[in-house]
Scaffold this motif. Structure first.
Motif, PDB file in Angstrom:
ATOM      1  N   GLY A  44       0.824  -1.218   0.000  1.00  9.20           N
ATOM      2  CA  GLY A  44       0.000   0.000   0.000  1.00  9.20           C
ATOM      3  C   GLY A  44       0.852   1.258   0.000  1.00  9.20           C
ATOM      4  N   TYR A  45       1.960   1.236   0.718  1.00  6.11           N
ATOM      5  CA  TYR A  45       2.892   2.367   0.726  1.00  6.11           C
ATOM      6  C   TYR A  45       3.545   2.520  -0.647  1.00  6.11           C
ATOM      7  CZ  TYR A  45       2.565   2.602   5.832  1.00  6.11           C
ATOM      8  OH  TYR A  45       2.111   2.731   7.129  1.00  6.11           O
ATOM      9  N   LEU A  46       3.914   1.385  -1.250  1.00  2.00           N
ATOM     10  CA  LEU A  46       4.538   1.423  -2.566  1.00  2.00           C
ATOM     11  C   LEU A  46       3.578   1.978  -3.619  1.00  2.00           C
ATOM     12  CD1 LEU A  46       6.410  -2.004  -2.481  1.00  2.00           C
ATOM     13  CD2 LEU A  46       7.317   0.280  -1.934  1.00  2.00           C
ATOM     14  N   GLU A  47       2.294   1.648  -3.490  1.00  2.00           N
ATOM     15  CA  GLU A  47       1.288   2.178  -4.418  1.00  2.00           C
ATOM     16  C   GLU A  47       1.187   3.698  -4.301  1.00  2.00           C
ATOM     17  OE1 GLU A  47      -2.366   0.065  -3.679  1.00  2.00           O
ATOM     18  OE2 GLU A  47      -1.411  -1.869  -4.127  1.00  2.00           O
ATOM     19  N   ILE A  48       1.236   4.215  -3.087  1.00  2.00           N
ATOM     20  CA  ILE A  48       1.202   5.668  -2.889  1.00  2.00           C
ATOM     21  C   ILE A  48       2.424   6.313  -3.536  1.00  2.00           C
ATOM     22  CG2 ILE A  48       1.394   7.516  -1.165  1.00  2.00           C
ATOM     23  CD1 ILE A  48      -0.388   5.781   0.681  1.00  2.00           C
ATOM     24  N   LEU A  49       3.584   5.748  -3.301  1.00  2.00           N
ATOM     25  CA  LEU A  49       4.805   6.313  -3.893  1.00  2.00           C
ATOM     26  C   LEU A  49       4.730   6.301  -5.410  1.00  2.00           C
ATOM     27  CD1 LEU A  49       7.488   4.770  -1.514  1.00  2.00           C
ATOM     28  CD2 LEU A  49       6.570   7.112  -1.492  1.00  2.00           C
TER      29      LEU A  49
END
Length: 153
Positions: A98-103
């Motif tokens: 989920g963090y990688l998707e935001i980035l």
């Protein structure tokens, strides 16, 4: 020195970080990268809700090493100290996406690194290690040669 798993293979620690050094000369980790976007007011309402909820979940799921050793991230004591997940921390690793998707949505580069020996271990618990990278560790004879990176997006 890296750890050896029960099958005799080297344990591969995992870290998600920027491929670019920050103003202090370090590679910001995945959580810091997303938190920086939040501080800059760049997250959508949905992304901010995810960040707050997930940060709270991570805070409850494992210890912040700096609350146990306040000097663990002190640049004079442990230059370049960085946290790496243990491969057994699958419950923590599964939520990083989920963090990688935001980035990715904000065009922020992130890479996944795997290493059996990322540096001199200065903190360890059941899900993570914090290391001073060999290249920054004055006690190391040479930089680790077994690090490999993969772009996160």
């Amino acid at each position: 020195m890296g750890m050896i798993g029960s099958g005799g293979e080297a344990v591969q620690y995992i870290r998600f970080q920027s491929p670019h050094r920050n103003s202090r000369g370090h590679f910001t980790g995945v959580f810091g990268l997303v938190n920086n976007l939040a501080r800059e007011g760049r997250l959508s309402d949905e992304q901010e809700t995810f960040r707050r909820r997930s940060n709270s979940w991570y805070d409850a799921a494992y210890a912040d090493p700096s609350t146990i050793d306040p000097h663990v991230y002190d640049d004079e004591v442990n230059p370049g100290a960085a946290a790496w997940f243990k491969p057994s921390a699958t419950h923590l690793l599964s939520r990083v996406s989920g963090y990688l998707e935001i980035l990715a949505a904000h065009g922020v580069d992130c890479q996944a690194l795997r290493s059996a020996d990322p540096g001199r271990v200065i903190y360890e618990d059941d899900v993570q290690i914090v290391v001073v990278p060999h290249a920054l560790d004055s006690t190391a004879a040479q930089a680790s040669t077994n690090r490999r990176g993969v772009t996160c997006r």
